[in-house]
Design an enzyme around this catalytic site. Sequence first.
Site, PDB file in Angstrom:
ATOM      1  N   GLU A  64     -23.680  -3.089  59.415  1.00 19.27           N
ATOM      2  CA  GLU A  64     -23.572  -1.625  59.403  1.00 19.27           C
ATOM      3  C   GLU A  64     -24.765  -0.960  60.096  1.00 19.27           C
ATOM      4  O   GLU A  64     -25.883  -1.480  60.038  1.00 19.27           O
ATOM      5  CB  GLU A  64     -23.543  -1.136  57.950  1.00 19.27           C
ATOM      6  CG  GLU A  64     -22.353  -1.658  57.188  1.00 19.27           C
ATOM      7  CD  GLU A  64     -22.494  -1.521  55.668  1.00 19.27           C
ATOM      8  OE1 GLU A  64     -21.455  -1.362  55.019  1.00 19.27           O
ATOM      9  OE2 GLU A  64     -23.619  -1.570  55.148  1.00 19.27           O
ATOM     10  N   ASP A 235     -20.092  -1.843  47.255  1.00 22.38           N
ATOM     11  CA  ASP A 235     -20.550  -0.958  48.329  1.00 22.38           C
ATOM     12  C   ASP A 235     -19.817  -1.205  49.638  1.00 22.38           C
ATOM     13  O   ASP A 235     -20.362  -0.966  50.708  1.00 22.38           O
ATOM     14  CB  ASP A 235     -22.076  -1.084  48.518  1.00 22.38           C
ATOM     15  CG  ASP A 235     -22.506  -2.499  48.893  1.00 22.38           C
ATOM     16  OD1 ASP A 235     -21.647  -3.407  48.894  1.00 22.38           O
ATOM     17  OD2 ASP A 235     -23.696  -2.690  49.194  1.00 22.38           O
TER      18      ASP A 235
HETATM   19  P1  NAD Z   1     -27.547 -11.515  45.769  1.00 26.04           P
HETATM   20  O1  NAD Z   1     -26.475 -12.330  46.395  1.00 26.04           O
HETATM   21  O2  NAD Z   1     -28.965 -11.900  45.969  1.00 26.04           O
HETATM   22  O3  NAD Z   1     -27.313 -11.444  44.173  1.00 26.04           O
HETATM   23  C1  NAD Z   1     -26.068 -11.171  43.624  1.00 26.04           C
HETATM   24  C2  NAD Z   1     -25.989 -11.866  42.256  1.00 26.04           C
HETATM   25  O4  NAD Z   1     -24.743 -11.493  41.655  1.00 26.04           O
HETATM   26  C3  NAD Z   1     -25.996 -13.398  42.357  1.00 26.04           C
HETATM   27  O5  NAD Z   1     -27.070 -13.916  41.602  1.00 26.04           O
HETATM   28  C4  NAD Z   1     -24.634 -13.810  41.798  1.00 26.04           C
HETATM   29  O6  NAD Z   1     -24.665 -15.029  41.084  1.00 26.04           O
HETATM   30  C5  NAD Z   1     -24.308 -12.624  40.886  1.00 26.04           C
HETATM   31  N1  NAD Z   1     -22.902 -12.466  40.553  1.00 26.04           N
HETATM   32  C6  NAD Z   1     -21.822 -12.579  41.372  1.00 26.04           C
HETATM   33  N2  NAD Z   1     -20.687 -12.363  40.654  1.00 26.04           N
HETATM   34  C7  NAD Z   1     -21.073 -12.098  39.380  1.00 26.04           C
HETATM   35  C8  NAD Z   1     -20.372 -11.790  38.181  1.00 26.04           C
HETATM   36  N3  NAD Z   1     -19.048 -11.739  38.170  1.00 26.04           N
HETATM   37  N4  NAD Z   1     -21.083 -11.564  37.037  1.00 26.04           N
HETATM   38  C9  NAD Z   1     -22.446 -11.634  37.037  1.00 26.04           C
HETATM   39  N5  NAD Z   1     -23.155 -11.943  38.150  1.00 26.04           N
HETATM   40  C10 NAD Z   1     -22.495 -12.165  39.300  1.00 26.04           C
HETATM   41  O7  NAD Z   1     -27.294 -10.017  46.264  1.00 26.04           O
HETATM   42  P2  NAD Z   1     -28.291  -8.762  46.178  1.00 26.04           P
HETATM   43  O8  NAD Z   1     -29.095  -8.652  47.429  1.00 26.04           O
HETATM   44  O9  NAD Z   1     -28.977  -8.748  44.863  1.00 26.04           O
HETATM   45  O10 NAD Z   1     -27.218  -7.581  46.255  1.00 26.04           O
HETATM   46  C11 NAD Z   1     -26.319  -7.378  45.173  1.00 26.04           C
HETATM   47  C12 NAD Z   1     -25.259  -6.405  45.612  1.00 26.04           C
HETATM   48  O11 NAD Z   1     -25.835  -5.108  45.804  1.00 26.04           O
HETATM   49  C13 NAD Z   1     -24.583  -6.758  46.938  1.00 26.04           C
HETATM   50  O12 NAD Z   1     -23.193  -6.576  46.795  1.00 26.04           O
HETATM   51  C14 NAD Z   1     -25.153  -5.770  47.918  1.00 26.04           C
HETATM   52  O13 NAD Z   1     -24.255  -5.474  48.969  1.00 26.04           O
HETATM   53  C15 NAD Z   1     -25.367  -4.567  47.027  1.00 26.04           C
HETATM   54  N6  NAD Z   1     -26.380  -3.636  47.504  1.00 26.04           N
HETATM   55  C16 NAD Z   1     -26.112  -2.319  47.341  1.00 26.04           C
HETATM   56  C17 NAD Z   1     -27.042  -1.394  47.753  1.00 26.04           C
HETATM   57  C18 NAD Z   1     -26.787   0.061  47.519  1.00 26.04           C
HETATM   58  O14 NAD Z   1     -27.508   0.910  48.038  1.00 26.04           O
HETATM   59  N7  NAD Z   1     -25.820   0.417  46.717  1.00 26.04           N
HETATM   60  C19 NAD Z   1     -28.240  -1.793  48.388  1.00 26.04           C
HETATM   61  C20 NAD Z   1     -28.495  -3.162  48.499  1.00 26.04           C
HETATM   62  C21 NAD Z   1     -27.546  -4.080  48.061  1.00 26.04           C
END
Ligand code: NAD
Length: 351
Positions: A64, A235
């Site tokens: 993005e 997101d």
């Molecule tokens: P990451 O992959 O490092 O961590 C995600 C965690 O979620 C993993 O540890 C995984 O095991 C866990 N997980 C997956 N399914 C699960 C479930 N059903 N129950 C419990 N845990 C579960 O990712 P990250 O960098 O921490 O990002 C997390 C999310 O946040 C991503 O989807 C990312 O796109 C989003 N994000 C959003 C914003 C925003 O501004 N809203 C900004 C950054 C990241």
Amino acid sequence: MTPMQSLNIVPFVSVDNMMKLVLHLGIERVLTDLAGCIEADFRRWESFDKTPRVASHSAVGVIELMPTSDGEMYGFKYVNGHPKNTSAGLQTVTAFGLLAEVDTGYPVLLTEMTILTALRTAAMSALAARHLAPEGATTMAMIGNGAQAEFQALAFRAICGVTHLRLYDIDPVATAKCARNLASSGLTLTRCRSAEEAIEGAGIITTCTADKHHATILTDNMVGAGVHINAVGGDCPGKTELHRDILLRSSIFVEYPPQTRVEGEIQQLAPDHPVTELWQVITGAVAGRTGARQITLFDSVGFAIEDFSALRYIHERLKTLPYSEPLDMIADPDDPRDLYGMLLRAGAKAV
Ligand code: NAD
């Protein structure tokens, strides 16, 4: 020459320098400062150019671009989201960004934004919660203990006064990592075996999981009256974390509706389902939480103005801190119209 001296030399903040800058200032101060910058920019929301981010989707992820301008400065972030990456030792989210002067179009900053995104996302979450969470909420459930989790936890500690964190992740290794990293944070930590267990007694629930489909991290019966939900992980189109029925019981607050309608939890709702724009709560134009039993939901997707705030914060800090290196990024011919001549002269010098 310092990086700030020439328009042609762009200060570049590497990952190494970003870490030095954050460690020098202290992470809780950076989170608090960033929340202040975002709040100030949300107060002048109407002065920004706004557009939903430009997304390029593939079967496994998304890339993005997130641009905005306040008329004086222009900023954009490049960011990806690839939930499968962690299994290959790569991160789900990586990013870099640029700030430029509108007057000349010349860049004034190029920076890593993987760490900065985690910081600004956490600052944004805590800022929203400060306006929406129930008074006196000191316990937060943190569901999804990946890359963003510790940043979220520390922002809620610094900005909202959270003292107790209840951790849950489907992968216990992630929870162990999070607990280890936060061991000396001053937060009381409880490791939980399920999302249900994690939300017991929590006034604030943060969901920050990564998956490229409609997941149901929270079901309707799990969510009691009066809580604040900070839904960070959903997101992208086709990617959500909350059961639709929770949304129907919640007062929903969003960043920029044209983007959130497509990417947020509310993609599960009718396109005209009422939502409140957070900037209006921040300016005081619209009420945030109005009752003790109300469920408030911040449907976070991440908006360009938050990255702009983060970029201008780093740019400002570099006026007094040495954490950048000069990047020869802009061609600088002696005669601005003799770009080719500059190339010819360089060729002549090389032989
Ligand atoms: P990451 O992959 O490092 O961590 C995600 C965690 O979620 C993993 O540890 C995984 O095991 C866990 N997980 C997956 N399914 C699960 C479930 N059903 N129950 C419990 N845990 C579960 O990712 P990250 O960098 O921490 O990002 C997390 C999310 O946040 C991503 O989807 C990312 O796109 C989003 N994000 C959003 C914003 C925003 O501004 N809203 C900004 C950054 C990241």
